[in-house]
Design a protein around this motif. Structure first.
Motif, PDB file in Angstrom:
ATOM      1  N   LEU A 199       4.747  29.179  -1.693  1.00  0.00           N
ATOM      2  CA  LEU A 199       5.797  30.284  -1.494  1.00  0.00           C
ATOM      3  C   LEU A 199       5.118  31.284  -0.726  1.00  0.00           C
ATOM      4  CD1 LEU A 199       8.362  31.664  -1.681  1.00  0.00           C
ATOM      5  CD2 LEU A 199       7.682  32.450  -4.171  1.00  0.00           C
ATOM      6  N   LYS A 200       5.774  31.909   0.554  1.00  0.00           N
ATOM      7  CA  LYS A 200       5.151  33.003   1.456  1.00  0.00           C
ATOM      8  C   LYS A 200       6.448  33.940   1.430  1.00  0.00           C
ATOM      9  CE  LYS A 200       2.072  30.450   4.023  1.00  0.00           C
ATOM     10  NZ  LYS A 200       1.560  29.939   5.343  1.00  0.00           N
ATOM     11  N   LEU A 201       6.200  35.181   1.037  1.00  0.00           N
ATOM     12  CA  LEU A 201       7.067  36.305   1.199  1.00  0.00           C
ATOM     13  C   LEU A 201       6.669  37.233   2.201  1.00  0.00           C
ATOM     14  CD1 LEU A 201       6.962  37.173  -2.787  1.00  0.00           C
ATOM     15  CD2 LEU A 201       8.281  35.471  -1.535  1.00  0.00           C
ATOM     16  N   ILE A 202       7.842  37.323   3.153  1.00  0.00           N
ATOM     17  CA  ILE A 202       7.620  38.001   4.323  1.00  0.00           C
ATOM     18  C   ILE A 202       8.611  39.556   4.295  1.00  0.00           C
ATOM     19  CG2 ILE A 202       8.098  38.279   6.942  1.00  0.00           C
ATOM     20  CD1 ILE A 202       7.784  35.306   6.869  1.00  0.00           C
ATOM     21  N   CYS A 260      25.734  50.154   7.756  1.00  0.00           N
ATOM     22  CA  CYS A 260      25.212  50.199   6.519  1.00  0.00           C
ATOM     23  C   CYS A 260      24.953  49.001   5.638  1.00  0.00           C
ATOM     24  CB  CYS A 260      26.614  50.721   5.992  1.00  0.00           C
ATOM     25  SG  CYS A 260      27.917  49.675   5.871  1.00  0.00           S
ATOM     26  N   ILE A 261      25.328  47.599   6.375  1.00  0.00           N
ATOM     27  CA  ILE A 261      25.098  46.646   5.557  1.00  0.00           C
ATOM     28  C   ILE A 261      24.238  45.845   6.587  1.00  0.00           C
ATOM     29  CG2 ILE A 261      25.953  44.622   4.607  1.00  0.00           C
ATOM     30  CD1 ILE A 261      28.529  46.008   4.101  1.00  0.00           C
ATOM     31  N   ARG A 262      23.190  45.220   6.023  1.00  0.00           N
ATOM     32  CA  ARG A 262      22.329  44.398   6.954  1.00  0.00           C
ATOM     33  C   ARG A 262      21.890  43.225   6.011  1.00  0.00           C
ATOM     34  NH1 ARG A 262      20.454  49.370   8.982  1.00  0.00           N
ATOM     35  NH2 ARG A 262      20.005  49.354  11.200  1.00  0.00           N
ATOM     36  N   PHE A 263      21.624  42.126   6.570  1.00  0.00           N
ATOM     37  CA  PHE A 263      21.350  40.777   6.133  1.00  0.00           C
ATOM     38  C   PHE A 263      20.497  40.001   7.166  1.00  0.00           C
ATOM     39  CE2 PHE A 263      21.423  36.499   4.019  1.00  0.00           C
ATOM     40  CZ  PHE A 263      21.075  36.863   2.516  1.00  0.00           C
ATOM     41  N   SER A 264      19.540  39.277   6.457  1.00  0.00           N
ATOM     42  CA  SER A 264      18.962  38.431   7.633  1.00  0.00           C
ATOM     43  C   SER A 264      19.019  36.953   7.151  1.00  0.00           C
ATOM     44  CB  SER A 264      17.306  38.703   7.500  1.00  0.00           C
ATOM     45  OG  SER A 264      16.883  38.625   6.218  1.00  0.00           O
ATOM     46  N   TRP A 265      18.724  36.139   8.036  1.00  0.00           N
ATOM     47  CA  TRP A 265      18.619  34.544   7.882  1.00  0.00           C
ATOM     48  C   TRP A 265      17.281  34.337   8.661  1.00  0.00           C
ATOM     49  CZ3 TRP A 265      23.225  37.195   8.909  1.00  0.00           C
ATOM     50  CH2 TRP A 265      24.186  36.957   8.192  1.00  0.00           C
ATOM     51  N   MET A 266      16.768  33.029   8.146  1.00  0.00           N
ATOM     52  CA  MET A 266      15.678  32.360   8.908  1.00  0.00           C
ATOM     53  C   MET A 266      16.046  31.051   9.191  1.00  0.00           C
ATOM     54  SD  MET A 266      12.485  33.852   6.771  1.00  0.00           S
ATOM     55  CE  MET A 266      12.699  33.218   5.139  1.00  0.00           C
ATOM     56  N   VAL A 267      15.733  30.683  10.358  1.00  0.00           N
ATOM     57  CA  VAL A 267      15.914  29.346  10.934  1.00  0.00           C
ATOM     58  C   VAL A 267      14.876  28.861  11.617  1.00  0.00           C
ATOM     59  CG1 VAL A 267      16.703  30.441  13.046  1.00  0.00           C
ATOM     60  CG2 VAL A 267      17.538  28.231  12.256  1.00  0.00           C
ATOM     61  N   GLU A 268      14.440  27.395  11.895  1.00  0.00           N
ATOM     62  CA  GLU A 268      13.681  26.707  12.451  1.00  0.00           C
ATOM     63  C   GLU A 268      13.979  26.285  13.669  1.00  0.00           C
ATOM     64  OE1 GLU A 268      10.593  22.730  12.457  1.00  0.00           O
ATOM     65  OE2 GLU A 268      11.903  23.274  10.466  1.00  0.00           O
ATOM     66  N   SER A 269      13.404  26.707  14.828  1.00  0.00           N
ATOM     67  CA  SER A 269      13.863  26.669  16.243  1.00  0.00           C
ATOM     68  C   SER A 269      12.753  25.965  17.035  1.00  0.00           C
ATOM     69  CB  SER A 269      14.574  27.615  16.833  1.00  0.00           C
ATOM     70  OG  SER A 269      14.958  27.705  18.163  1.00  0.00           O
ATOM     71  N   ASN A 270      12.738  24.909  17.567  1.00  0.00           N
ATOM     72  CA  ASN A 270      11.609  24.412  18.532  1.00  0.00           C
ATOM     73  C   ASN A 270      10.325  24.451  17.714  1.00  0.00           C
ATOM     74  OD1 ASN A 270      13.792  23.382  20.560  1.00  0.00           O
ATOM     75  ND2 ASN A 270      13.687  25.547  21.617  1.00  0.00           N
ATOM     76  N   GLY A 271      10.332  24.248  16.821  1.00  0.00           N
ATOM     77  CA  GLY A 271       8.879  24.443  15.970  1.00  0.00           C
ATOM     78  C   GLY A 271       8.543  25.662  15.795  1.00  0.00           C
ATOM     79  N   GLN A 272       9.279  26.490  15.796  1.00  0.00           N
ATOM     80  CA  GLN A 272       9.137  28.128  15.587  1.00  0.00           C
ATOM     81  C   GLN A 272       9.870  28.625  14.485  1.00  0.00           C
ATOM     82  OE1 GLN A 272       9.608  30.004  19.445  1.00  0.00           O
ATOM     83  NE2 GLN A 272       7.325  29.874  19.863  1.00  0.00           N
ATOM     84  N   ILE A 293      13.957  29.487   3.393  1.00  0.00           N
ATOM     85  CA  ILE A 293      13.896  28.452   4.312  1.00  0.00           C
ATOM     86  C   ILE A 293      12.385  27.661   4.023  1.00  0.00           C
ATOM     87  CG2 ILE A 293      12.737  29.543   6.177  1.00  0.00           C
ATOM     88  CD1 ILE A 293      14.435  27.651   8.187  1.00  0.00           C
ATOM     89  N   PHE A 294      12.701  26.153   4.043  1.00  0.00           N
ATOM     90  CA  PHE A 294      11.417  25.498   3.985  1.00  0.00           C
ATOM     91  C   PHE A 294      10.949  25.210   5.469  1.00  0.00           C
ATOM     92  CE2 PHE A 294      12.845  24.374  -0.232  1.00  0.00           C
ATOM     93  CZ  PHE A 294      11.744  24.283  -0.881  1.00  0.00           C
ATOM     94  N   PHE A 295       9.661  25.603   6.039  1.00  0.00           N
ATOM     95  CA  PHE A 295       9.355  25.276   7.201  1.00  0.00           C
ATOM     96  C   PHE A 295       7.886  25.064   7.359  1.00  0.00           C
ATOM     97  CE2 PHE A 295       6.845  27.484  10.855  1.00  0.00           C
ATOM     98  CZ  PHE A 295       7.614  27.063  11.933  1.00  0.00           C
ATOM     99  N   ASP A 296       7.600  24.011   7.949  1.00  0.00           N
ATOM    100  CA  ASP A 296       6.374  23.532   7.862  1.00  0.00           C
ATOM    101  C   ASP A 296       5.725  23.152   6.582  1.00  0.00           C
ATOM    102  OD1 ASP A 296       4.210  22.418   9.549  1.00  0.00           O
ATOM    103  OD2 ASP A 296       3.288  24.124   9.505  1.00  0.00           O
ATOM    104  N   GLY A 297       6.432  22.608   5.694  1.00  0.00           N
ATOM    105  CA  GLY A 297       6.012  22.120   4.182  1.00  0.00           C
ATOM    106  C   GLY A 297       6.017  23.286   3.610  1.00  0.00           C
ATOM    107  N   GLU A 298       6.170  24.489   3.837  1.00  0.00           N
ATOM    108  CA  GLU A 298       6.117  25.755   2.823  1.00  0.00           C
ATOM    109  C   GLU A 298       7.638  26.404   2.823  1.00  0.00           C
ATOM    110  OE1 GLU A 298       1.580  26.902   3.289  1.00  0.00           O
ATOM    111  OE2 GLU A 298       2.806  27.501   4.997  1.00  0.00           O
ATOM    112  N   LEU A 299       7.693  27.047   1.459  1.00  0.00           N
ATOM    113  CA  LEU A 299       8.912  27.740   1.251  1.00  0.00           C
ATOM    114  C   LEU A 299       8.541  29.227   1.670  1.00  0.00           C
ATOM    115  CD1 LEU A 299      11.677  28.100   0.108  1.00  0.00           C
ATOM    116  CD2 LEU A 299      10.660  28.398  -2.042  1.00  0.00           C
ATOM    117  N   TYR A 300       9.555  29.935   2.672  1.00  0.00           N
ATOM    118  CA  TYR A 300       9.388  31.043   3.158  1.00  0.00           C
ATOM    119  C   TYR A 300      10.743  31.887   2.518  1.00  0.00           C
ATOM    120  CZ  TYR A 300       5.662  30.147   6.759  1.00  0.00           C
ATOM    121  OH  TYR A 300       4.513  29.804   7.512  1.00  0.00           O
ATOM    122  N   ALA A 301      10.431  33.076   2.215  1.00  0.00           N
ATOM    123  CA  ALA A 301      11.581  34.010   1.827  1.00  0.00           C
ATOM    124  C   ALA A 301      11.274  35.423   2.247  1.00  0.00           C
ATOM    125  CB  ALA A 301      11.496  34.072   0.127  1.00  0.00           C
ATOM    126  N   SER A 302      12.310  35.915   2.714  1.00  0.00           N
ATOM    127  CA  SER A 302      12.150  37.270   3.333  1.00  0.00           C
ATOM    128  C   SER A 302      12.376  38.219   2.074  1.00  0.00           C
ATOM    129  CB  SER A 302      13.400  37.363   4.462  1.00  0.00           C
ATOM    130  OG  SER A 302      14.506  37.547   3.854  1.00  0.00           O
TER     131      SER A 302
END
Length: 434
Positions: free
Chosen positions: A237-240, A265-277, A199-208
């Protein structure tokens, strides 16, 4: 009594008007004056559900979640037969072509029918033969290459496009619209790690990123920062690091039937911007595999396939986390039990946050099917269950209120928000074909 001028309506009033308009009138509303256009950017945008389609379709169908209507948008001949993937910020990702050598990629706006060229996928210098080995004949090759696409902005003149690739989930590709080649980012992950959501957040690219064999203290999750050059433009690029606890596995047997039950057995994550967070949403699935072989038939080929175990998956739980930077190399990931007046919408490659939408349950997660086939190494096998529904964070209940739709073309339903800010690079108004 003195009334304010019509072009200076308070956002609380113009917002109420805007929410009651259909798409065509929202577009006209947005073009009346600068103040009204500014107010629309602070008002909840329409949310559509892009329905499955077949490559020979001459249109795309969208279900308007607010109006309860199905909208049929005609496709130009130039994009018919292409593969569409959910994207964000008013764009769809479009791939055209039948071989890796002629696969062309675009950002496509189904409202204005504008196509923004991206570099050909053939410029990605990676051997995708392993990805293609089990590709079904009716799939577009791009479906075997692209996992997620994320543009940094709805304004393509300032946009950077990032994509995760199906190269064992260890490669990122970036470009700017109009570039001749994709910029490939490899070698940042150590053995055993893979990319999750971007996700692009606050001008930077984040990746889990995650490793199935390691867990981290969420109060001090590691953070890596890298600087990537796209031509003369720098991208941070920020790797979390995110945690995926191991699944729980047990067997059950009755008479001649053997069940293999995989909990979480299966997990997946999403990132999302919400109210500036910045939020991270994790979905967990359970799976049941029977030991009884079943006979599968292809309707068109009318040939019997090898016997395969019956595999059933179902959505189990969801978790929402808030990500906050604590030091230069760590972040704090805290659990959120309440989203307040917000709703989250999860789908293939995208997550959308909406607030104060009267048509939806609050503090809920609307989720769509994101898996339909499993790679068993020697072949691709379909999952039996294709789930979509609503998860209630307050009590953990799930209501499966969306229809289960099976397609043969690896085309999923996607969440889509139309972009009503209809201006081209130079500020000219783009014509609308509705």
């Amino acid at each position: 009594m003195v009334h304010a001028p019509w072009d200076q309506l308070h956002i609380s009033i113009s917002g109420l008007i805007f929410e009651r308009l259909d798409l065509e009138d929202r577009i006209r509303f947005n073009l009346v004056c600068k103040q009204w256009s500014k107010n629309t950017k602070q008002t909840p945008q329409p949310l559509w559900l892009m329905l499955p389609y077949e490559p020979n379709n001459k249109y795309l169908n969208f279900f308007d979640m607010c109006d309860g209507k199905v909208r049929k948008l005609n496709l130009p001949e130039s994009v018919q037969g292409g593969w569409f993937c959910g994207c964000s910020k008013g764009w769809l990702f479009l791939a055209l072509g039948t071989t890796l050598d002629n696969l062309q990629s675009f950002l496509f706006d189904p409202i204005t029918r504008v196509q923004i060229p991206l570099p050909p996928l053939s410029t990605i210098s990676i051997n995708f033969e392993e990805c293609f080995s089990n590709c079904r004949s009716e799939w577009n090759l791009a479906a075997c290459i692209i996992k997620e696409v994320e543009p940094s902005s709805s304004d393509v003149s300032q946009c950077i496009v990032a994509a995760t690739l199906s190269d064992k989930d260890k490669t990122l590709a970036l470009c700017r619209p109009g570039d001749e080649r994709w910029t490939i980012v490899k070698g940042l992950l150590v053995e055993g790690y893979f990319y999750g959501s971007i996700i692009f957040f606050d001008g930077e690219l984040y990746a889990s990123i995650a490793n199935l064999k390691e867990e981290y203290d969420n109060n001090q999750a590691p953070l890596q920062i890298h600087s990537i050059m796209i031509g003369s433009q720098r991208v941070n690029l920020k790797l979390i690091y995110s945690t995926f606890p191991p699944p729980f596995l047990f067997y059950a047997q009755e008479a001649d039937e053997t069940l293999l039950y995989h909990k979480d057995c299966i997990r997946f994550s999403w990132m999302v911007e919400s109210n500036g967070q910045l939020l991270m949403v994790t979905q967990t699935w359970d799976a049941i595999t029977t030991g009884i072989a079943i006979q599968e038939e292809e309707e068109e080929e009318e040939e019997e396939e090898d016997q395969s175990p019956l595999e059933y998956i179902q959505a189990a739980t969801f978790q929402v986390f808030k990500i906050q930077k604590t030091t230069q190399d760590t972040v704090c990931i805290t659990s959120l039990a309440d989203l307040g007046n917000q709703s989250l919408f999860l789908g293939v490659g995208s997550c959308v946050a909406r607030e104060n939408l009267n048509q939806f349950h609050k503090n809920c997660i609307y989720f769509l099917q994101v898996f339909d086939y499993r790679d068993r190494g020697d072949k691709i096998c379909p999952y039996v269950c294709r789930e979509a529904g609503v998860y209630h964070l307050d009590d953990g209940s799930i209501k499966r209120c969306f229809p289960s739709i099976q397609t043969k073309s690896c085309h999923f339903m996607h969440w889509f928000s139309p972009n009503i800010n209809l201006f081209s690079f130079n500020g000219d108004i783009v014509s609308i074909l509705l």
